[in-house]
Design a protein around this motif. Sequence first.
Motif, PDB file in Angstrom:
ATOM      1  N   ARG A  75       0.834  -1.206   0.000  1.00 16.85           N
ATOM      2  CA  ARG A  75       0.000   0.000   0.000  1.00 16.85           C
ATOM      3  C   ARG A  75       0.869   1.257   0.000  1.00 16.85           C
ATOM      4  NH1 ARG A  75      -5.202   1.608   1.521  1.00 16.85           N
ATOM      5  NH2 ARG A  75      -5.252   3.698   2.457  1.00 16.85           N
ATOM      6  N   ARG A  76       1.895   1.249   0.823  1.00 17.58           N
ATOM      7  CA  ARG A  76       2.798   2.404   0.902  1.00 17.58           C
ATOM      8  C   ARG A  76       3.486   2.635  -0.442  1.00 17.58           C
ATOM      9  NH1 ARG A  76       7.960   3.479   1.272  1.00 17.58           N
ATOM     10  NH2 ARG A  76       8.558   1.273   1.342  1.00 17.58           N
ATOM     11  N   LEU A  77       3.990   1.577  -1.062  1.00 16.76           N
ATOM     12  CA  LEU A  77       4.683   1.701  -2.337  1.00 16.76           C
ATOM     13  C   LEU A  77       3.751   2.220  -3.432  1.00 16.76           C
ATOM     14  CD1 LEU A  77       6.816  -1.582  -2.300  1.00 16.76           C
ATOM     15  CD2 LEU A  77       7.675   0.770  -2.097  1.00 16.76           C
ATOM     16  N   LEU A  78       2.507   1.764  -3.423  1.00 19.46           N
ATOM     17  CA  LEU A  78       1.549   2.230  -4.419  1.00 19.46           C
ATOM     18  C   LEU A  78       1.212   3.706  -4.226  1.00 19.46           C
ATOM     19  CD1 LEU A  78      -0.817  -0.868  -4.553  1.00 19.46           C
ATOM     20  CD2 LEU A  78       0.569   0.027  -6.454  1.00 19.46           C
ATOM     21  N   ARG A 107      -0.624  -4.785 -10.976  1.00 16.92           N
ATOM     22  CA  ARG A 107      -1.700  -3.798 -11.045  1.00 16.92           C
ATOM     23  C   ARG A 107      -2.965  -4.287 -10.350  1.00 16.92           C
ATOM     24  NH1 ARG A 107      -2.325  -3.400 -17.461  1.00 16.92           N
ATOM     25  NH2 ARG A 107      -0.062  -3.494 -17.204  1.00 16.92           N
ATOM     26  N   GLY A 108      -3.084  -5.602 -10.155  1.00 23.35           N
ATOM     27  CA  GLY A 108      -4.236  -6.125  -9.425  1.00 23.35           C
ATOM     28  C   GLY A 108      -4.250  -5.716  -7.967  1.00 23.35           C
ATOM     29  N   SER A 109      -3.112  -5.246  -7.454  1.00 23.26           N
ATOM     30  CA  SER A 109      -3.052  -4.796  -6.063  1.00 23.26           C
ATOM     31  C   SER A 109      -3.794  -3.481  -5.847  1.00 23.26           C
ATOM     32  CB  SER A 109      -1.589  -4.618  -5.632  1.00 23.26           C
ATOM     33  OG  SER A 109      -0.901  -5.853  -5.650  1.00 23.26           O
ATOM     34  N   ILE A 110      -3.942  -2.699  -6.920  1.00 19.05           N
ATOM     35  CA  ILE A 110      -4.601  -1.398  -6.770  1.00 19.05           C
ATOM     36  C   ILE A 110      -6.079  -1.558  -6.413  1.00 19.05           C
ATOM     37  CG2 ILE A 110      -5.262   0.717  -7.996  1.00 19.05           C
ATOM     38  CD1 ILE A 110      -2.515   0.592  -9.378  1.00 19.05           C
ATOM     39  N   PRO A 111      -6.871  -2.337  -7.157  1.00 16.62           N
ATOM     40  CA  PRO A 111      -8.259  -2.526  -6.718  1.00 16.62           C
ATOM     41  C   PRO A 111      -8.362  -3.245  -5.375  1.00 16.62           C
ATOM     42  CG  PRO A 111      -7.747  -3.923  -8.618  1.00 16.62           C
ATOM     43  CD  PRO A 111      -6.619  -2.956  -8.474  1.00 16.62           C
ATOM     44  N   TRP A 112      -7.402  -4.106  -5.084  1.00 21.33           N
ATOM     45  CA  TRP A 112      -7.430  -4.811  -3.797  1.00 21.33           C
ATOM     46  C   TRP A 112      -7.313  -3.830  -2.629  1.00 21.33           C
ATOM     47  CZ3 TRP A 112      -8.468  -9.289  -1.494  1.00 21.33           C
ATOM     48  CH2 TRP A 112      -7.942  -9.527  -0.225  1.00 21.33           C
ATOM     49  N   HIS A 113      -6.389  -2.878  -2.749  1.00 26.52           N
ATOM     50  CA  HIS A 113      -6.153  -1.918  -1.660  1.00 26.52           C
ATOM     51  C   HIS A 113      -7.074  -0.702  -1.704  1.00 26.52           C
ATOM     52  CE1 HIS A 113      -2.573  -3.697   0.148  1.00 26.52           C
ATOM     53  NE2 HIS A 113      -2.088  -3.909  -1.059  1.00 26.52           N
ATOM     54  N   PHE A 114      -7.393  -0.215  -2.924  1.00 25.41           N
ATOM     55  CA  PHE A 114      -8.040   1.094  -3.030  1.00 25.41           C
ATOM     56  C   PHE A 114      -9.365   1.081  -3.788  1.00 25.41           C
ATOM     57  CE2 PHE A 114      -3.398   1.554  -3.029  1.00 25.41           C
ATOM     58  CZ  PHE A 114      -3.223   2.289  -1.866  1.00 25.41           C
ATOM     59  N   GLU A 129      -9.527   6.151  -8.616  1.00 25.55           N
ATOM     60  CA  GLU A 129     -10.014   7.278  -7.823  1.00 25.55           C
ATOM     61  C   GLU A 129      -9.769   7.048  -6.333  1.00 25.55           C
ATOM     62  OE1 GLU A 129     -14.373   8.982  -6.729  1.00 25.55           O
ATOM     63  OE2 GLU A 129     -13.846   9.058  -8.868  1.00 25.55           O
ATOM     64  N   GLY A 130      -9.967   5.820  -5.882  1.00 27.51           N
ATOM     65  CA  GLY A 130      -9.696   5.511  -4.480  1.00 27.51           C
ATOM     66  C   GLY A 130      -8.223   5.699  -4.145  1.00 27.51           C
ATOM     67  N   LEU A 131      -7.352   5.355  -5.079  1.00 27.03           N
ATOM     68  CA  LEU A 131      -5.921   5.563  -4.882  1.00 27.03           C
ATOM     69  C   LEU A 131      -5.608   7.058  -4.844  1.00 27.03           C
ATOM     70  CD1 LEU A 131      -3.003   4.672  -4.649  1.00 27.03           C
ATOM     71  CD2 LEU A 131      -2.980   4.234  -7.104  1.00 27.03           C
ATOM     72  N   LEU A 132      -6.245   7.832  -5.716  1.00 24.89           N
ATOM     73  CA  LEU A 132      -6.050   9.286  -5.695  1.00 24.89           C
ATOM     74  C   LEU A 132      -6.405   9.862  -4.331  1.00 24.89           C
ATOM     75  CD1 LEU A 132      -5.638  12.093  -7.018  1.00 24.89           C
ATOM     76  CD2 LEU A 132      -8.041  11.977  -7.725  1.00 24.89           C
ATOM     77  N   LEU A 133      -7.534   9.448  -3.793  1.00 27.89           N
ATOM     78  CA  LEU A 133      -7.955   9.955  -2.487  1.00 27.89           C
ATOM     79  C   LEU A 133      -6.955   9.576  -1.401  1.00 27.89           C
ATOM     80  CD1 LEU A 133     -11.783   9.241  -2.695  1.00 27.89           C
ATOM     81  CD2 LEU A 133     -10.636  11.464  -2.831  1.00 27.89           C
ATOM     82  N   ALA A 134      -6.419   8.366  -1.474  1.00 31.32           N
ATOM     83  CA  ALA A 134      -5.417   7.942  -0.493  1.00 31.32           C
ATOM     84  C   ALA A 134      -4.154   8.783  -0.611  1.00 31.32           C
ATOM     85  CB  ALA A 134      -5.089   6.460  -0.692  1.00 31.32           C
TER      86      ALA A 134
END
Length: 199
Positions: A13-16, A45-52, A56-61
């Motif tokens: 999560r931190r690295l992303l 790239r499958g880690s992005i939907p898993w975490h966020f 858009e969820g990643l942007l908010l994070a």
Amino acid sequence: MPTRRAETSQESRRLLIEAAASAFADRGYRQTTVADIADRAGISRGSIPWHFGNKEGLLLAVVEHAFDLVARNTAEPRRPGPDGLRDLAAQGAAFVRMPTTKLMVSLLADAMNEDSPVHDRYVDLHAAMRSYVAAWAAQPYEGHRLPDGVTPEDVGVVVLGAIMGIHQQWRLAPGHVDLERAFDTLQRVLLAALEAPAS
């Protein structure tokens, strides 16, 4: 104690978040793809939907992480008078140099759209920064006061505008803008506004 799996998940999560912050700052949110972020992070790239959930969820994070860094430095009003002003100027210069500040400016154009996922967060952040400066301007200082008709809130708007403008100029042409001189000038102008003692 956290499990190894939990530690690995937090590290991913931190690295992303770091990779996304870098990509958004360099290319902008809309031009950055999920694949760009995953490649920078060195993670599937499958880690992005898993975490966020999604991009858009990643942007908010990413934005929350960047804004948290700013919030830590604007929690308490500074000392009154010149000492407090020096604190404000030093913090302004430090804020401009933060890597996350480039990201925040890069996302500002998107945030101006009311339907942007970060619009409200930017509104809140700017309000907090204006209030931080206004808290300094509202403190009495050895019988001095602001000029007639100027409120602490007015000072907050103008100082935040100056800091943002200095930052943009420096990012565009760092060889032509001396940050130390710019913030020293801002400090002198504000001190001059306090020179007239209250009657």
